[in-house]
Design a protein around this motif. Structure first.
Motif, mmCIF file in Angstrom:
data_model
loop_
_atom_site.group_PDB
_atom_site.id
_atom_site.type_symbol
_atom_site.label_atom_id
_atom_site.label_comp_id
_atom_site.label_asym_id
_atom_site.label_seq_id
_atom_site.Cartn_x
_atom_site.Cartn_y
_atom_site.Cartn_z
ATOM 1 N N ASN A 133 0.688 -1.143 0.040
ATOM 2 C CA ASN A 133 -0.204 0.029 -0.018
ATOM 3 C C ASN A 133 0.799 1.198 0.001
ATOM 4 O O ASN A 133 0.386 2.372 0.373
ATOM 5 N N GLU A 134 1.966 0.984 -0.553
ATOM 6 C CA GLU A 134 3.029 2.278 -0.764
ATOM 7 C C GLU A 134 3.445 2.992 0.381
ATOM 8 O O GLU A 134 3.739 4.137 0.347
ATOM 9 N N TYR A 135 3.753 2.470 1.554
ATOM 10 C CA TYR A 135 4.213 2.801 2.704
ATOM 11 C C TYR A 135 5.667 2.492 2.763
ATOM 12 O O TYR A 135 6.201 1.467 2.390
ATOM 13 N N LYS A 136 6.494 3.384 3.180
ATOM 14 C CA LYS A 136 7.956 2.998 3.272
ATOM 15 C C LYS A 136 8.113 2.862 4.637
ATOM 16 O O LYS A 136 8.170 3.591 5.579
ATOM 17 N N ILE A 137 8.705 1.514 4.879
ATOM 18 C CA ILE A 137 9.049 1.123 6.219
ATOM 19 C C ILE A 137 10.330 1.589 6.700
ATOM 20 O O ILE A 137 11.418 1.366 5.815
ATOM 21 N N LEU A 138 10.313 2.450 7.670
ATOM 22 C CA LEU A 138 11.756 3.202 8.028
ATOM 23 C C LEU A 138 12.429 2.415 9.316
ATOM 24 O O LEU A 138 13.568 2.072 9.085
ATOM 25 N N VAL A 139 11.615 1.737 10.152
ATOM 26 C CA VAL A 139 12.182 0.756 11.084
ATOM 27 C C VAL A 139 11.108 -0.210 11.659
ATOM 28 O O VAL A 139 10.005 0.410 11.773
ATOM 29 N N ARG A 140 11.565 -1.431 12.027
ATOM 30 C CA ARG A 140 10.792 -2.249 12.761
ATOM 31 C C ARG A 140 11.251 -2.342 14.274
ATOM 32 O O ARG A 140 12.539 -2.538 14.348
ATOM 33 N N ASN A 141 10.409 -2.732 15.019
ATOM 34 C CA ASN A 141 10.716 -2.812 16.441
ATOM 35 C C ASN A 141 11.636 -1.879 16.884
ATOM 36 O O ASN A 141 12.682 -2.319 17.430
ATOM 37 N N PHE A 142 11.249 -0.407 16.761
ATOM 38 C CA PHE A 142 12.018 0.442 17.522
ATOM 39 C C PHE A 142 11.976 0.451 19.026
ATOM 40 O O PHE A 142 10.845 0.512 19.239
ATOM 41 N N ARG A 143 13.043 0.529 19.725
ATOM 42 C CA ARG A 143 12.871 0.569 21.086
ATOM 43 C C ARG A 143 13.548 1.800 21.687
ATOM 44 O O ARG A 143 14.571 2.260 21.192
ATOM 45 N N PHE A 144 12.887 2.313 22.721
ATOM 46 C CA PHE A 144 13.309 3.478 23.568
ATOM 47 C C PHE A 144 13.032 2.859 25.015
ATOM 48 O O PHE A 144 11.918 2.709 25.396
ATOM 49 N N LYS A 145 14.338 2.807 25.785
ATOM 50 C CA LYS A 145 14.128 2.260 27.227
ATOM 51 C C LYS A 145 13.266 0.901 27.019
ATOM 52 O O LYS A 145 13.512 0.038 26.254
ATOM 53 N N LYS A 146 12.177 0.788 27.794
ATOM 54 C CA LYS A 146 11.488 -0.422 27.737
ATOM 55 C C LYS A 146 10.255 -0.555 26.721
ATOM 56 O O LYS A 146 9.400 -1.248 26.756
ATOM 57 N N ASN A 147 10.096 0.762 25.984
ATOM 58 C CA ASN A 147 9.050 0.911 25.185
ATOM 59 C C ASN A 147 9.425 0.217 23.737
ATOM 60 O O ASN A 147 10.672 0.722 23.372
ATOM 61 N N GLU A 148 8.418 -0.080 23.006
ATOM 62 C CA GLU A 148 8.602 -0.723 21.448
ATOM 63 C C GLU A 148 7.669 -0.248 20.573
ATOM 64 O O GLU A 148 6.521 -0.075 20.994
ATOM 65 N N VAL A 149 7.795 0.149 19.443
ATOM 66 C CA VAL A 149 7.028 0.463 18.159
ATOM 67 C C VAL A 149 7.222 -0.491 17.276
ATOM 68 O O VAL A 149 8.344 -1.010 16.843
ATOM 69 N N ASP A 150 6.435 -1.280 16.944
ATOM 70 C CA ASP A 150 6.273 -2.436 15.803
ATOM 71 C C ASP A 150 6.949 -1.941 14.875
ATOM 72 O O ASP A 150 7.837 -2.614 14.230
ATOM 73 N N ILE A 151 6.240 -1.129 14.131
ATOM 74 C CA ILE A 151 6.710 -0.577 12.789
ATOM 75 C C ILE A 151 6.641 0.986 12.706
ATOM 76 O O ILE A 151 5.360 1.707 12.999
#
Length: 124
Positions: free
Chosen positions: A22-40
Motif C-alpha cells: 500500500n505504498e508505505y515506506k518502512i523506516l524501522v521495525r521494532n524500534f526500542r526506547f528504554k522499555k518501550n517498543e514500536v512495532d513499525i
C-alpha cells in the motif's frame, strides 16, 4: 520461543507486507526506547506513521485493538517522540493499529487497519 512470540512475529511480517503493498515506506521495525517498543514506523504522504500490530489467536474474549491500553498508548507515544528526535524528523505523526486474526483455516489475516487510532481512545 513461545507460541505467542511466533504469532506476533508472523503478524508483524504480514503487516509489513501489507504496508509495502500500500505504498508505505518502512523506516524501522521494532524500534526500542528504554522499555518501550514500536512495532513499525513507516512513512507515507510525507507523514510518519507509527503502527502498533495487534494479533490474537481468537477474538472470543477481546478484539485485538482493545488490547491497546492507555499505558501502551503512552509507551508508544514516548518511543515515537524519541524516534522523531533521534532521527531529526519534523513531519506530522499519525498513530495506526493493524489488527490480525486467524481465518477459519487458521491462516492469519489483517482484519482492520485503523488510521489515527489513538484519537479514538481517551488516553487521559
Amino acid at each position: 520461543m513461545a507460541d505467542h512470540n511466533d504469532l506476533g512475529k508472523e503478524a508483524e511480517n504480514l503487516a509489513a507486507e501489507y504496508l509495502l503493498k500500500n505504498e508505505y515506506k518502512i523506516l524501522v521495525r521494532n524500534f526500542r526506547f528504554k522499555k518501550n517498543e514500536v512495532d513499525i514506523i513507516a512513512e507515507k504522504d510525507n507523514k510518519i506513521i507509527v503502527i502498533e500490530v495487534k494479533a490474537r489467536s481468537t477474538d472470543f474474549f477481546i478484539l485485538p485493538q482493545e488490547a491497546v491500553t492507555k499505558s501502551k498508548i503512552k509507551a508508544i507515544v514516548l518511543a515515537a517522540n524519541h524516534f522523531m528526535e533521534e532521527f531529526n524528523k519534523n513531519q506530522e505523526v499519525r498513530f495506526d493499529i493493524i489488527t490480525i486474526l486467524p481465518d477459519k483455516d487458521k491462516k492469519l489475516q489483517i482484519t482492520e487497519h485503523i488510521e489515527d487510532a489513538f484519537e479514538a481512545f481517551d488516553a487521559n
